[in-house]
Scaffold this motif. Structure first.
Motif, PDB file in Angstrom:
ATOM      1  N   MET A 188      29.364  50.171  21.138  1.00  0.00           N
ATOM      2  CA  MET A 188      28.473  49.008  21.162  1.00  0.00           C
ATOM      3  C   MET A 188      29.026  47.908  22.078  1.00  0.00           C
ATOM      4  SD  MET A 188      26.689  48.582  17.486  1.00  0.00           S
ATOM      5  CE  MET A 188      27.885  49.043  16.267  1.00  0.00           C
ATOM      6  N   ASP A 189      30.333  47.728  22.051  1.00  0.00           N
ATOM      7  CA  ASP A 189      30.919  46.669  22.891  1.00  0.00           C
ATOM      8  C   ASP A 189      30.937  47.072  24.368  1.00  0.00           C
ATOM      9  OD1 ASP A 189      31.178  45.017  20.728  1.00  0.00           O
ATOM     10  OD2 ASP A 189      33.211  45.683  20.253  1.00  0.00           O
ATOM     11  N   ASP A 193      20.902  40.302  24.389  1.00  0.00           N
ATOM     12  CA  ASP A 193      21.430  39.951  25.709  1.00  0.00           C
ATOM     13  C   ASP A 193      20.320  39.536  26.672  1.00  0.00           C
ATOM     14  OD1 ASP A 193      24.107  40.291  27.306  1.00  0.00           O
ATOM     15  OD2 ASP A 193      22.525  41.039  28.604  1.00  0.00           O
ATOM     16  N   MET A 246      18.603  50.744  31.356  1.00  0.00           N
ATOM     17  CA  MET A 246      18.546  49.296  31.081  1.00  0.00           C
ATOM     18  C   MET A 246      19.000  48.523  32.314  1.00  0.00           C
ATOM     19  SD  MET A 246      18.420  48.113  27.577  1.00  0.00           S
ATOM     20  CE  MET A 246      17.800  48.987  26.166  1.00  0.00           C
ATOM     21  N   GLY A 285      29.685  44.438  18.404  1.00  0.00           N
ATOM     22  CA  GLY A 285      29.612  45.558  17.474  1.00  0.00           C
ATOM     23  C   GLY A 285      30.039  45.129  16.076  1.00  0.00           C
ATOM     24  N   ASP A 286      31.076  44.309  15.992  1.00  0.00           N
ATOM     25  CA  ASP A 286      31.557  43.846  14.685  1.00  0.00           C
ATOM     26  C   ASP A 286      30.506  42.980  13.981  1.00  0.00           C
ATOM     27  OD1 ASP A 286      33.904  45.179  14.588  1.00  0.00           O
ATOM     28  OD2 ASP A 286      35.124  43.530  15.385  1.00  0.00           O
ATOM     29  N   ILE A 343      25.655  46.304  30.175  1.00  0.00           N
ATOM     30  CA  ILE A 343      24.281  45.871  30.499  1.00  0.00           C
ATOM     31  C   ILE A 343      24.261  44.501  31.155  1.00  0.00           C
ATOM     32  CG2 ILE A 343      22.798  47.233  28.957  1.00  0.00           C
ATOM     33  CD1 ILE A 343      22.748  44.757  27.106  1.00  0.00           C
ATOM     34  N   ARG A 366      16.724  46.083  34.545  1.00  0.00           N
ATOM     35  CA  ARG A 366      17.141  44.691  34.669  1.00  0.00           C
ATOM     36  C   ARG A 366      17.197  44.258  36.141  1.00  0.00           C
ATOM     37  NH1 ARG A 366      21.725  42.026  30.801  1.00  0.00           N
ATOM     38  NH2 ARG A 366      20.593  40.097  30.663  1.00  0.00           N
ATOM     39  N   ILE A 385      27.318  43.222  14.288  1.00  0.00           N
ATOM     40  CA  ILE A 385      26.275  44.115  13.760  1.00  0.00           C
ATOM     41  C   ILE A 385      26.783  44.822  12.509  1.00  0.00           C
ATOM     42  CG2 ILE A 385      24.932  46.216  14.236  1.00  0.00           C
ATOM     43  CD1 ILE A 385      24.722  45.283  17.134  1.00  0.00           C
ATOM     44  N   PHE A 428      20.514  55.939  28.658  1.00  0.00           N
ATOM     45  CA  PHE A 428      19.969  54.784  27.941  1.00  0.00           C
ATOM     46  C   PHE A 428      20.491  53.484  28.562  1.00  0.00           C
ATOM     47  CE2 PHE A 428      19.847  51.893  24.222  1.00  0.00           C
ATOM     48  CZ  PHE A 428      18.519  52.050  23.859  1.00  0.00           C
ATOM     49  N   ILE A 480      21.495  45.112  20.735  1.00  0.00           N
ATOM     50  CA  ILE A 480      22.422  44.414  21.635  1.00  0.00           C
ATOM     51  C   ILE A 480      21.683  44.008  22.923  1.00  0.00           C
ATOM     52  CG2 ILE A 480      24.468  44.718  23.094  1.00  0.00           C
ATOM     53  CD1 ILE A 480      25.554  46.605  20.858  1.00  0.00           C
ATOM     54  N   ALA A 481      20.896  44.950  23.442  1.00  0.00           N
ATOM     55  CA  ALA A 481      20.162  44.677  24.687  1.00  0.00           C
ATOM     56  C   ALA A 481      19.135  43.563  24.477  1.00  0.00           C
ATOM     57  CB  ALA A 481      19.470  45.955  25.163  1.00  0.00           C
ATOM     58  N   PHE A 513      28.708  49.003  25.728  1.00  0.00           N
ATOM     59  CA  PHE A 513      27.306  48.872  26.118  1.00  0.00           C
ATOM     60  C   PHE A 513      26.967  47.412  26.433  1.00  0.00           C
ATOM     61  CE2 PHE A 513      22.880  48.109  24.930  1.00  0.00           C
ATOM     62  CZ  PHE A 513      22.215  49.078  25.650  1.00  0.00           C
ATOM     63  N   SER A 514      27.413  46.534  25.542  1.00  0.00           N
ATOM     64  CA  SER A 514      27.148  45.109  25.724  1.00  0.00           C
ATOM     65  C   SER A 514      27.763  44.600  27.034  1.00  0.00           C
ATOM     66  CB  SER A 514      27.732  44.359  24.524  1.00  0.00           C
ATOM     67  OG  SER A 514      27.559  42.989  24.676  1.00  0.00           O
ATOM     68  N   LYS A 530      25.056  36.935  23.014  1.00  0.00           N
ATOM     69  CA  LYS A 530      25.889  38.134  22.863  1.00  0.00           C
ATOM     70  C   LYS A 530      26.011  38.451  21.377  1.00  0.00           C
ATOM     71  CE  LYS A 530      27.406  39.286  26.955  1.00  0.00           C
ATOM     72  NZ  LYS A 530      27.021  40.601  27.443  1.00  0.00           N
ATOM     73  N   ILE A 531      25.798  39.703  21.030  1.00  0.00           N
ATOM     74  CA  ILE A 531      26.075  40.127  19.655  1.00  0.00           C
ATOM     75  C   ILE A 531      27.054  41.294  19.752  1.00  0.00           C
ATOM     76  CG2 ILE A 531      23.963  41.583  19.539  1.00  0.00           C
ATOM     77  CD1 ILE A 531      23.934  40.906  16.493  1.00  0.00           C
ATOM     78  N   ALA A 578      20.876  50.281  17.394  1.00  0.00           N
ATOM     79  CA  ALA A 578      21.932  49.266  17.496  1.00  0.00           C
ATOM     80  C   ALA A 578      22.093  48.826  18.957  1.00  0.00           C
ATOM     81  CB  ALA A 578      23.246  49.825  16.952  1.00  0.00           C
ATOM     82  N   LEU A 579      22.044  49.802  19.868  1.00  0.00           N
ATOM     83  CA  LEU A 579      22.177  49.450  21.290  1.00  0.00           C
ATOM     84  C   LEU A 579      20.965  48.647  21.764  1.00  0.00           C
ATOM     85  CD1 LEU A 579      23.650  52.733  22.846  1.00  0.00           C
ATOM     86  CD2 LEU A 579      24.851  50.790  21.849  1.00  0.00           C
TER      87      LEU A 579
END
Lengths: 75, 350
Positions: free
Chosen positions: B232-233, A48, B275, A57-58, B239, B279, A60, B271, A44-45, B235-236, A54-55, A40-41
Protein backbone atom coordinates in the motif's frame (compact mmCIF):
# COMPACT_ATOMS: atom_id res chain seq x y z
CA UNK A 1 -16.19 18.12 2.96
CA UNK A 2 -19.44 16.91 4.48
CA UNK A 3 -19.68 13.31 5.54
CA UNK A 4 -22.51 12.80 3.08
CA UNK A 5 -20.47 14.02 0.10
CA UNK A 6 -17.48 12.04 1.27
CA UNK A 7 -19.52 8.83 1.25
CA UNK A 8 -21.11 9.59 -2.13
CA UNK A 9 -17.69 10.15 -3.71
CA UNK A 10 -16.29 7.09 -1.97
CA UNK A 11 -19.05 4.98 -3.48
CA UNK A 12 -18.49 6.47 -6.95
CA UNK A 13 -14.71 6.07 -6.93
CA UNK A 14 -13.87 3.16 -4.65
CA UNK A 15 -16.85 1.03 -3.60
CA UNK A 16 -18.45 1.08 -7.02
CA UNK A 17 -20.25 -2.24 -6.65
CA UNK A 18 -21.58 -1.53 -3.17
CA UNK A 19 -25.09 -0.16 -2.62
CA UNK A 20 -24.86 3.36 -1.21
CA UNK A 21 -27.56 2.42 1.30
CA UNK A 22 -25.04 0.07 2.92
CA UNK A 23 -22.61 2.91 3.45
CA UNK A 24 -22.98 5.08 6.54
CA UNK A 25 -20.45 6.64 8.88
CA UNK A 26 -20.83 3.65 11.17
CA UNK A 27 -20.18 1.08 8.40
CA UNK A 28 -17.22 -1.18 9.00
CA UNK A 29 -15.85 -0.90 5.47
CA UNK A 30 -13.63 -3.95 5.79
CA UNK A 31 -16.75 -6.06 6.19
CA UNK A 32 -18.19 -4.93 2.86
CA UNK A 33 -18.10 -7.69 0.22
CA UNK A 34 -16.14 -5.46 -2.11
CA UNK A 35 -13.28 -4.86 0.32
CA UNK A 36 -10.00 -6.49 -0.69
CA UNK A 37 -6.40 -5.48 -1.32
CA UNK A 38 -7.32 -3.80 -4.61
CA UNK A 39 -10.08 -1.77 -2.99
CA UNK A 40 -7.46 -0.62 -0.51
CA UNK A 41 -5.29 0.59 -3.39
CA UNK A 42 -8.28 2.35 -4.96
CA UNK A 43 -8.85 4.05 -1.62
CA UNK A 44 -5.25 5.29 -1.55
CA UNK A 45 -5.60 6.53 -5.13
CA UNK A 46 -8.90 8.27 -4.36
CA UNK A 47 -7.37 10.09 -1.40
CA UNK A 48 -4.31 11.04 -3.43
CA UNK A 49 -5.99 12.13 -6.64
CA UNK A 50 -9.40 13.42 -5.65
CA UNK A 51 -8.98 14.52 -2.06
CA UNK A 52 -5.34 15.60 -2.34
CA UNK A 53 -4.54 13.73 0.89
CA UNK A 54 -2.08 10.98 1.70
CA UNK A 55 -3.43 7.94 3.49
CA UNK A 56 -0.85 5.38 4.61
CA UNK A 57 -1.15 1.62 4.78
CA UNK A 58 -1.04 1.86 8.58
CA UNK A 59 -3.85 4.41 8.64
CA UNK A 60 -6.01 2.06 6.57
CA UNK A 61 -5.11 -0.87 8.83
CA UNK A 62 -6.03 1.14 11.90
CA UNK A 63 -9.31 2.44 10.47
CA UNK A 64 -12.53 0.54 11.10
CA UNK A 65 -15.48 2.68 10.02
CA UNK A 66 -16.12 5.10 7.21
CA UNK A 67 -16.11 7.81 9.86
CA UNK A 68 -12.46 6.96 10.56
CA UNK A 69 -11.71 7.48 6.86
CA UNK A 70 -13.68 10.72 6.82
CA UNK A 71 -11.66 11.94 9.78
CA UNK A 72 -8.44 11.29 7.88
CA UNK A 73 -9.83 13.02 4.79
CA UNK A 74 -10.76 16.13 6.76
CA UNK A 75 -7.80 16.23 9.15
CA UNK B 1 17.79 17.73 -13.91
CA UNK B 2 20.61 16.70 -16.21
CA UNK B 3 21.38 16.85 -19.91
CA UNK B 4 23.76 14.53 -21.74
CA UNK B 5 24.96 15.38 -25.22
CA UNK B 6 26.53 13.44 -28.05
CA UNK B 7 25.76 9.89 -26.91
CA UNK B 8 23.65 7.54 -29.01
CA UNK B 9 21.73 4.50 -27.80
CA UNK B 10 22.76 1.93 -30.42
CA UNK B 11 21.28 -1.39 -29.39
CA UNK B 12 19.00 -3.15 -26.92
CA UNK B 13 19.13 -6.92 -26.46
CA UNK B 14 17.21 -8.94 -23.88
CA UNK B 15 17.42 -12.43 -22.43
CA UNK B 16 15.02 -14.31 -20.18
CA UNK B 17 14.70 -17.87 -18.93
CA UNK B 18 12.82 -20.21 -21.27
CA UNK B 19 11.04 -21.79 -18.30
CA UNK B 20 7.60 -20.22 -17.79
CA UNK B 21 5.09 -20.49 -14.97
CA UNK B 22 1.43 -19.62 -15.55
CA UNK B 23 -0.27 -17.63 -12.80
CA UNK B 24 -3.59 -19.29 -13.63
CA UNK B 25 -2.03 -22.52 -12.30
CA UNK B 26 -0.25 -20.80 -9.38
CA UNK B 27 -1.09 -22.59 -6.11
CA UNK B 28 -0.57 -19.37 -4.17
CA UNK B 29 -4.08 -18.36 -5.25
CA UNK B 30 -7.16 -19.74 -3.50
CA UNK B 31 -8.83 -20.87 -6.71
CA UNK B 32 -9.05 -20.17 -10.44
CA UNK B 33 -11.38 -17.20 -9.88
CA UNK B 34 -8.83 -15.67 -7.51
CA UNK B 35 -6.04 -16.30 -10.04
CA UNK B 36 -8.04 -14.85 -12.94
CA UNK B 37 -8.80 -11.73 -10.93
CA UNK B 38 -5.10 -11.31 -10.19
CA UNK B 39 -4.12 -11.71 -13.85
CA UNK B 40 -6.77 -9.20 -14.90
CA UNK B 41 -5.91 -6.52 -12.35
CA UNK B 42 -2.17 -6.94 -11.83
CA UNK B 43 -1.60 -7.89 -15.46
CA UNK B 44 0.89 -10.72 -14.99
CA UNK B 45 -0.05 -14.07 -16.53
CA UNK B 46 3.32 -15.67 -17.24
CA UNK B 47 6.53 -15.44 -15.27
CA UNK B 48 9.99 -16.40 -16.51
CA UNK B 49 11.93 -18.25 -13.85
CA UNK B 50 15.64 -18.99 -13.73
CA UNK B 51 16.63 -22.29 -12.13
CA UNK B 52 18.74 -22.33 -8.99
CA UNK B 53 22.01 -22.61 -10.91
CA UNK B 54 21.24 -19.71 -13.28
CA UNK B 55 22.26 -16.25 -12.08
CA UNK B 56 21.50 -12.88 -13.59
CA UNK B 57 25.07 -12.89 -14.93
CA UNK B 58 24.26 -16.05 -16.91
CA UNK B 59 21.51 -14.10 -18.69
CA UNK B 60 23.72 -11.04 -19.25
CA UNK B 61 26.36 -13.06 -21.11
CA UNK B 62 24.24 -14.24 -24.07
CA UNK B 63 22.55 -10.83 -24.33
CA UNK B 64 25.93 -9.10 -24.45
CA UNK B 65 27.46 -11.58 -26.91
CA UNK B 66 24.49 -11.29 -29.25
CA UNK B 67 24.78 -7.52 -29.08
CA UNK B 68 28.46 -7.53 -30.02
CA UNK B 69 27.70 -9.86 -32.93
CA UNK B 70 24.81 -7.74 -34.27
CA UNK B 71 26.68 -4.45 -33.84
CA UNK B 72 29.83 -6.01 -35.22
CA UNK B 73 31.79 -4.42 -32.39
CA UNK B 74 35.20 -5.62 -31.33
CA UNK B 75 34.99 -6.29 -27.56
CA UNK B 76 38.20 -4.33 -27.08
CA UNK B 77 36.31 -1.21 -28.13
CA UNK B 78 34.02 -1.36 -25.07
CA UNK B 79 35.47 1.23 -22.69
CA UNK B 80 32.85 1.09 -19.95
CA UNK B 81 30.58 -1.60 -18.51
CA UNK B 82 27.92 -0.70 -15.96
CA UNK B 83 25.92 -3.49 -14.33
CA UNK B 84 22.66 -2.69 -12.57
CA UNK B 85 21.39 -5.62 -10.54
CA UNK B 86 20.22 -6.53 -7.05
CA UNK B 87 20.99 -10.18 -7.68
CA UNK B 88 24.73 -10.46 -8.40
CA UNK B 89 26.57 -13.76 -8.17
CA UNK B 90 28.45 -12.77 -5.04
CA UNK B 91 28.31 -10.16 -2.28
CA UNK B 92 31.85 -9.30 -3.31
CA UNK B 93 33.52 -8.56 -5.71
CA UNK B 94 31.55 -6.53 -8.21
CA UNK B 95 29.52 -8.36 -10.85
CA UNK B 96 30.82 -6.02 -13.54
CA UNK B 97 34.43 -6.93 -12.78
CA UNK B 98 33.71 -10.65 -12.88
CA UNK B 99 31.95 -10.07 -16.19
CA UNK B 100 34.87 -8.06 -17.60
CA UNK B 101 36.83 -11.28 -17.75
CA UNK B 102 33.94 -13.55 -18.65
CA UNK B 103 32.80 -11.30 -21.51
CA UNK B 104 36.34 -10.92 -22.79
CA UNK B 105 36.61 -7.17 -22.23
CA UNK B 106 39.94 -5.39 -21.96
CA UNK B 107 41.39 -4.77 -18.51
CA UNK B 108 41.16 -1.00 -18.89
CA UNK B 109 37.38 -1.19 -19.41
CA UNK B 110 35.81 0.85 -16.58
CA UNK B 111 33.60 -1.52 -14.57
CA UNK B 112 30.94 -0.36 -12.12
CA UNK B 113 28.02 -1.97 -10.28
CA UNK B 114 24.94 -0.05 -9.19
CA UNK B 115 22.58 -2.13 -7.03
CA UNK B 116 19.38 -0.29 -7.99
CA UNK B 117 16.07 -1.94 -8.79
CA UNK B 118 13.08 -0.57 -10.65
CA UNK B 119 14.56 2.89 -11.29
CA UNK B 120 17.84 1.32 -12.42
CA UNK B 121 17.40 1.64 -16.17
CA UNK B 122 17.02 5.42 -15.92
CA UNK B 123 20.04 5.80 -13.62
CA UNK B 124 22.01 3.39 -15.79
CA UNK B 125 21.37 5.42 -18.94
CA UNK B 126 22.30 8.58 -17.07
CA UNK B 127 25.52 7.20 -15.59
CA UNK B 128 26.90 5.52 -18.68
CA UNK B 129 26.01 8.37 -21.03
CA UNK B 130 27.40 10.99 -18.63
CA UNK B 131 30.69 9.18 -18.12
CA UNK B 132 31.04 8.54 -21.83
CA UNK B 133 30.37 12.20 -22.62
CA UNK B 134 32.67 13.56 -19.89
CA UNK B 135 35.60 11.30 -20.67
CA UNK B 136 34.99 10.74 -24.37
CA UNK B 137 34.67 6.98 -23.95
CA UNK B 138 33.67 5.87 -27.43
CA UNK B 139 31.65 2.76 -26.69
CA UNK B 140 29.93 1.38 -23.61
CA UNK B 141 27.45 -1.24 -22.48
CA UNK B 142 24.84 -1.06 -19.75
CA UNK B 143 23.62 -4.38 -18.35
CA UNK B 144 20.40 -4.23 -16.32
CA UNK B 145 18.30 -7.00 -14.88
CA UNK B 146 17.58 -9.38 -12.07
CA UNK B 147 16.68 -12.91 -11.17
CA UNK B 148 14.13 -11.41 -8.85
CA UNK B 149 12.19 -14.66 -8.40
CA UNK B 150 15.03 -15.78 -6.11
CA UNK B 151 14.19 -12.90 -3.77
CA UNK B 152 10.45 -13.62 -3.63
CA UNK B 153 9.09 -15.80 -0.85
CA UNK B 154 7.12 -18.74 -2.24
CA UNK B 155 4.53 -17.84 0.40
CA UNK B 156 4.12 -14.14 -0.37
CA UNK B 157 1.18 -13.12 -2.54
CA UNK B 158 2.55 -9.62 -2.96
CA UNK B 159 5.76 -10.69 -4.72
CA UNK B 160 5.66 -14.37 -5.76
CA UNK B 161 3.09 -14.01 -8.59
CA UNK B 162 4.60 -10.68 -9.70
CA UNK B 163 8.35 -11.16 -9.98
CA UNK B 164 9.96 -12.53 -13.10
CA UNK B 165 13.54 -12.90 -14.34
CA UNK B 166 15.18 -11.05 -17.22
CA UNK B 167 18.41 -9.35 -18.20
CA UNK B 168 19.21 -6.80 -20.88
CA UNK B 169 22.17 -5.21 -22.62
CA UNK B 170 21.98 -1.64 -23.92
CA UNK B 171 24.88 -0.36 -26.02
CA UNK B 172 25.90 3.28 -26.40
CA UNK B 173 28.42 5.10 -28.57
CA UNK B 174 29.66 8.64 -28.95
CA UNK B 175 27.93 10.34 -31.85
CA UNK B 176 27.99 14.11 -32.33
CA UNK B 177 24.72 13.94 -34.25
CA UNK B 178 22.84 12.21 -31.41
CA UNK B 179 19.99 14.18 -29.82
CA UNK B 180 20.37 15.33 -26.23
CA UNK B 181 19.15 13.06 -23.45
CA UNK B 182 17.33 14.68 -20.53
CA UNK B 183 16.96 13.26 -17.03
CA UNK B 184 14.95 13.95 -13.89
CA UNK B 185 16.17 11.85 -10.95
CA UNK B 186 15.24 11.59 -7.29
CA UNK B 187 15.27 9.47 -4.15
CA UNK B 188 13.76 9.36 -0.67
CA UNK B 189 15.53 7.20 1.89
CA UNK B 190 12.77 7.76 4.44
CA UNK B 191 10.86 5.06 2.56
CA UNK B 192 13.68 2.50 2.55
CA UNK B 193 11.66 -0.02 4.57
CA UNK B 194 8.85 -0.09 2.01
CA UNK B 195 10.75 -2.46 -0.28
CA UNK B 196 13.73 -4.21 1.21
CA UNK B 197 15.61 -7.41 1.91
CA UNK B 198 16.35 -7.25 5.63
CA UNK B 199 18.99 -9.90 6.12
CA UNK B 200 22.33 -10.57 4.51
CA UNK B 201 23.91 -7.15 4.88
CA UNK B 202 25.85 -6.01 7.92
CA UNK B 203 22.95 -4.54 9.93
CA UNK B 204 21.30 -7.94 10.09
CA UNK B 205 23.91 -10.57 9.27
CA UNK B 206 22.75 -13.73 7.54
CA UNK B 207 21.97 -16.35 10.19
CA UNK B 208 19.83 -19.40 10.77
CA UNK B 209 17.03 -17.02 11.67
CA UNK B 210 17.19 -15.57 8.15
CA UNK B 211 15.78 -18.82 6.78
CA UNK B 212 12.75 -19.04 9.06
CA UNK B 213 9.37 -18.12 7.62
CA UNK B 214 7.43 -15.50 9.58
CA UNK B 215 3.72 -14.99 8.94
CA UNK B 216 3.04 -11.29 8.43
CA UNK B 217 -0.68 -11.82 7.75
CA UNK B 218 -2.71 -11.00 4.64
CA UNK B 219 -1.11 -13.74 2.55
CA UNK B 220 2.44 -12.68 3.31
CA UNK B 221 4.81 -15.20 4.87
CA UNK B 222 8.49 -14.55 4.37
CA UNK B 223 12.06 -15.08 5.49
CA UNK B 224 14.73 -12.50 6.26
CA UNK B 225 16.37 -13.19 2.92
CA UNK B 226 13.17 -12.46 0.96
CA UNK B 227 11.96 -9.15 -0.41
CA UNK B 228 9.45 -7.48 1.85
CA UNK B 229 7.12 -5.12 0.05
CA UNK B 230 4.69 -2.86 1.88
CA UNK B 231 2.31 -2.81 -1.05
CA UNK B 232 0.00 0.00 0.00
CA UNK B 233 2.82 2.42 0.80
CA UNK B 234 4.71 1.56 -2.40
CA UNK B 235 1.53 2.14 -4.36
CA UNK B 236 0.94 5.47 -2.65
CA UNK B 237 4.52 6.55 -3.42
CA UNK B 238 4.35 5.48 -7.06
CA UNK B 239 0.99 6.97 -8.06
CA UNK B 240 2.17 10.41 -7.02
CA UNK B 241 5.91 10.26 -7.78
CA UNK B 242 5.89 8.70 -11.25
CA UNK B 243 3.54 11.29 -12.81
CA UNK B 244 5.46 14.05 -11.02
CA UNK B 245 8.89 13.07 -12.32
CA UNK B 246 7.52 12.74 -15.88
CA UNK B 247 5.79 16.13 -15.65
CA UNK B 248 8.94 17.76 -14.25
CA UNK B 249 10.97 16.38 -17.12
CA UNK B 250 8.45 17.61 -19.68
CA UNK B 251 8.16 21.10 -18.24
CA UNK B 252 11.84 21.65 -17.47
CA UNK B 253 12.95 20.75 -20.99
CA UNK B 254 9.89 22.11 -22.83
CA UNK B 255 9.20 18.70 -24.33
CA UNK B 256 6.17 18.60 -26.60
CA UNK B 257 4.42 15.68 -24.90
CA UNK B 258 2.15 15.13 -27.92
CA UNK B 259 5.19 14.55 -30.10
CA UNK B 260 6.48 11.76 -27.86
CA UNK B 261 5.90 8.43 -29.62
CA UNK B 262 6.05 6.18 -26.55
CA UNK B 263 6.09 6.46 -22.78
CA UNK B 264 7.71 3.30 -21.46
CA UNK B 265 7.25 2.79 -17.73
CA UNK B 266 8.76 0.33 -15.33
CA UNK B 267 6.32 -2.59 -15.28
CA UNK B 268 5.26 -2.45 -11.62
CA UNK B 269 1.74 -3.80 -12.00
CA UNK B 270 -1.13 -3.03 -14.36
CA UNK B 271 -3.41 -1.49 -11.74
CA UNK B 272 -0.73 0.97 -10.66
CA UNK B 273 0.64 1.65 -14.13
CA UNK B 274 -2.81 2.39 -15.51
CA UNK B 275 -3.39 4.91 -12.70
CA UNK B 276 -0.13 6.60 -13.67
CA UNK B 277 -1.08 6.59 -17.35
CA UNK B 278 -4.51 8.08 -16.67
CA UNK B 279 -3.06 10.68 -14.36
CA UNK B 280 -0.70 11.81 -17.11
CA UNK B 281 -3.62 11.66 -19.58
CA UNK B 282 -1.64 9.48 -21.97
CA UNK B 283 -3.38 7.53 -24.73
CA UNK B 284 -3.32 3.74 -24.37
CA UNK B 285 -1.47 3.24 -27.65
CA UNK B 286 1.51 5.27 -26.45
CA UNK B 287 2.04 3.23 -23.29
CA UNK B 288 3.19 -0.33 -24.03
CA UNK B 289 3.05 -3.14 -21.46
CA UNK B 290 4.98 -6.40 -21.24
CA UNK B 291 3.59 -7.42 -17.84
CA UNK B 292 1.38 -10.18 -19.24
CA UNK B 293 4.26 -12.25 -20.60
CA UNK B 294 7.29 -10.98 -18.69
CA UNK B 295 6.06 -9.82 -15.26
CA UNK B 296 8.10 -7.44 -13.12
CA UNK B 297 11.84 -7.91 -13.54
CA UNK B 298 13.01 -4.67 -11.86
CA UNK B 299 15.59 -2.77 -13.94
CA UNK B 300 14.99 -4.96 -17.01
CA UNK B 301 11.32 -4.06 -17.53
CA UNK B 302 11.77 -0.94 -19.67
CA UNK B 303 14.10 -2.50 -22.29
CA UNK B 304 12.12 -5.79 -22.16
CA UNK B 305 8.90 -3.85 -22.88
CA UNK B 306 10.56 -2.14 -25.84
CA UNK B 307 11.69 -5.49 -27.23
CA UNK B 308 8.38 -7.20 -26.53
CA UNK B 309 6.08 -4.52 -27.91
CA UNK B 310 7.83 -1.97 -30.16
CA UNK B 311 10.82 -3.89 -31.45
CA UNK B 312 10.13 -3.29 -35.14
CA UNK B 313 9.47 0.40 -34.70
CA UNK B 314 12.56 1.15 -32.67
CA UNK B 315 14.58 -0.72 -35.27
CA UNK B 316 13.12 0.88 -38.35
CA UNK B 317 12.17 4.39 -37.26
CA UNK B 318 13.35 7.39 -35.29
CA UNK B 319 11.41 7.54 -32.04
CA UNK B 320 10.94 10.14 -29.33
CA UNK B 321 10.48 8.40 -26.02
CA UNK B 322 10.12 9.03 -22.33
CA UNK B 323 11.11 6.27 -19.92
CA UNK B 324 10.28 6.28 -16.21
CA UNK B 325 11.25 3.91 -13.41
CA UNK B 326 10.34 3.97 -9.72
CA UNK B 327 10.72 1.65 -6.77
CA UNK B 328 13.15 0.27 -4.21
CA UNK B 329 15.13 2.98 -2.40
CA UNK B 330 12.84 4.71 -2.69
CA UNK B 331 14.30 5.85 -5.99
CA UNK B 332 12.82 7.21 -9.19
CA UNK B 333 13.64 8.86 -12.47
CA UNK B 334 12.41 9.84 -15.90
CA UNK B 335 14.35 10.39 -19.11
CA UNK B 336 13.75 11.71 -22.59
CA UNK B 337 15.58 10.15 -25.50
CA UNK B 338 15.36 10.25 -29.28
CA UNK B 339 16.42 6.97 -30.84
CA UNK B 340 17.27 6.13 -34.42
CA UNK B 341 17.46 2.65 -35.92
CA UNK B 342 18.31 0.84 -32.71
CA UNK B 343 19.82 -2.61 -33.27
CA UNK B 344 17.55 -5.21 -31.66
CA UNK B 345 16.53 -8.84 -31.95
CA UNK B 346 13.76 -10.95 -30.42
CA UNK B 347 14.21 -11.61 -26.69
CA UNK B 348 16.54 -14.58 -26.26
CA UNK B 349 15.00 -17.41 -24.25
CA UNK B 350 17.54 -19.55 -22.45
Amino acid sequence: MTAENFIIELQEEVFMETEISLMTLETNFKELDEWDSLTALSLIAHFDMNLNKKISGDQIKNSVTLEDLHNIATA
Amino acid sequence: MFTVKGVKLSSIIGAAPAYIEDNLMNPIFNDLYDAEKYVKTVGVRYRRIADESTCTADLFVPAFNKQMELLNWDKDEVGILIVITQTPEYVSPLQSIILQDRLGLKKTCLCLDVPLGCSGYIYGNFLIASLMQSHQIKKGVLLTGDTLTKQASKKDRSTQPLFSDAATATAFELDTTASDMFFDLGNDGSGFKNIMVKDGGYRNRFSEESLKYVDKGEGVCLRGIDTIMIGMDVFSFAISTAPKTVNQLISKYNIDADSVDYFVFHQANMFLNEMIRKRLKLPVEKVPYSLHDYGNSASATIPITILDKIQNEIQEKSLKMIFSGFGVGLSWGAMYIETKNVVVCPIIHI
